[in-house]
Design an enzyme around this catalytic site. Structure first.
Site, PDB file in Angstrom:
ATOM      1  N   GLY A 123     -11.561 -21.008  24.500  1.00 54.38           N
ATOM      2  CA  GLY A 123     -12.201 -21.585  25.679  1.00 54.38           C
ATOM      3  C   GLY A 123     -11.234 -22.299  26.610  1.00 54.38           C
ATOM      4  CB  ALA A 124      -7.710 -21.641  27.522  1.00 52.76           C
ATOM      5  CG  ASP A 177       5.082  -9.741  20.260  1.00 53.31           C
ATOM      6  OD1 ASP A 177       4.790 -10.924  19.977  1.00 53.31           O
ATOM      7  OD2 ASP A 177       6.260  -9.311  20.252  1.00 53.31           O
ATOM      8  CB  ALA A 230      -0.937  -0.014   1.210  1.00 46.24           C
TER       9      ALA A 230
END
Ligand code: ADP
Length: 321
Positions: free
Chosen positions: A188-189, A130, A24
């Protein structure tokens, strides 16, 4: 106002969507009638004069690719003033009047020094899986990486359940818990361990033993690399619970892969804005996102501050996990 030439580079850890952002930048600059150079292999390439003029076709067939066609590197020499002077001389040699740097905290810190010492206009784009750049709630690549982690955790849950195991999944994130927190909530840990939130391993282990006694077949613990090592945690958990415990370190698989829709669109929007900003005379800023809208962040403020983990994610995890 820049009328001659700008350059674009990627630096530090690669992240999916860096290609979309660089593409871009290149196409926007060309459409504005400004020449654009690619600096290959980060600051290392800047110092070694790996600087090549790009055209619209140089960035064809790229938007769907992970990694970065410009290459990236880590460069110790750039951390010295003498090294940065060498880089500035190379930029000057090619008539480059401004620079878009796509990278993480370290790369953007390097960019802030180039601006301060050389007076060259710098625009930064946060490129890191991160999501730890201050001032923006989004960094290029974070969405793809979190989706990759979710996919892996889903698969690990199947095998953990078959064997009634505890599965510890170590995810990346450097010192930030964003990747662990988002992928943990989305998959869903049962437990999410991040550097920003205190945890009590004895309580977690007692809770797990209790749940297995009531018939639970699996437990997923997502741990951020910045909180503790997955292997170390596995040994402690296995020892305390006496339940078969395995560890899976997702590692660099989280960096690769074709960028998601979100990463492609946001990286493209940021790349366009960076080129337009730089050409119109803006300097010492980072463009990022806040609640879905592009925001302008002071470069020095960003590199001098540490981004906290979104308290809303922490709250949500405390209710749902
Ligand atoms: P990231 O940009 O992903 O955070 P690094 O922290 O490894 O990755 O930084 C990439 C490169 O940026 C380094 O190899 C170095 O050349 C440059 N850099 C990082 N920190 C600094 C600093 N404090 N001063 C000057 N250059 C830096």
């Amino acid at each position: 106002m820049i009328t001659g030439a700008i350059a674009v580079m990627t630096s530090g850890g690669d992240s999916p969507g860096m290609n979309a952002a660089a593409r871009a930048v290149v196409r926007t600059a060309i459409s504005e009638g400004v020449r654009v150079f690619g600096i290959y292999n980060g600051y290392k390439g800047m110092l070694a004069d790996e600087i090549v003029e790009l055209n619209s076709r140089s960035v064809s067939d790229l938007i769907q690719r992970g990694g970065t066609f410009l290459g990236t590197a880590r460069c110790k020499e750039f951390k010295t003033e003498e090294g940065r002077r060498k880089g500035l001389d190379n930029l000057q040699k090619h008539g480059i009047e401004g620079l878009v740097i796509i990278g993480g905290d370290g790369s953007l810190t390097g960019g802030s020094l180039l601006s301060k010492e050389g007076g060259i206009p710098i625009v930064g784009l946060p490129g890191t899986i991160d999501n730890d750049v201050w001032g923006t709630d989004y960094t290029i690549g974070c969405d793809t990486a979190a989706n990759t982690a979710v996919d892996a955790i889903n698969k690990l849950r199947d095998t953990a359940s078959a064997h009634r195991r505890i599965m510890i999944v170590e995810v990346m994130g450097h010192t930030s818990g964003w990747l662990a927190m988002t992928s943990g909530i989305a998959s869903g840990a049962e437990y999410i361990i991040v550097p920003e939130v205190k945890y009590n391993i004895d309580e977690i282990c007692e809770d797990i033993v209790d749940s297995y006694s009531k018939g639970r077949r699996y437990t997923i613990i997502v741990v951020a690399e910045g909180a503790c090592s997955g292997v170390g945690l596995k040994n402690v958990v296995q020892d305390k619970t006496k339940i078969d415990t395995r560890v899976s370190i997702l590692g660099h698989i989280q960096r690769g892969g074709s960028p998601t829709l979100e990463d492609r669109i946001k990286a493209s929007m940021l790349g366009e804005r960076a080129a337009l900003g730089l050409i119109s005379g803006v300097s010492d800023v980072i463009y990022g996102f806040d609640e879905g809208k592009i925001v302008t962040i002071n470069l020095f403020d960003s590199v001098n501050n540490t981004k906290p983990l979104d308290p809303e994610l922490v709250r949500l995890a405390s209710v749902l996990v």
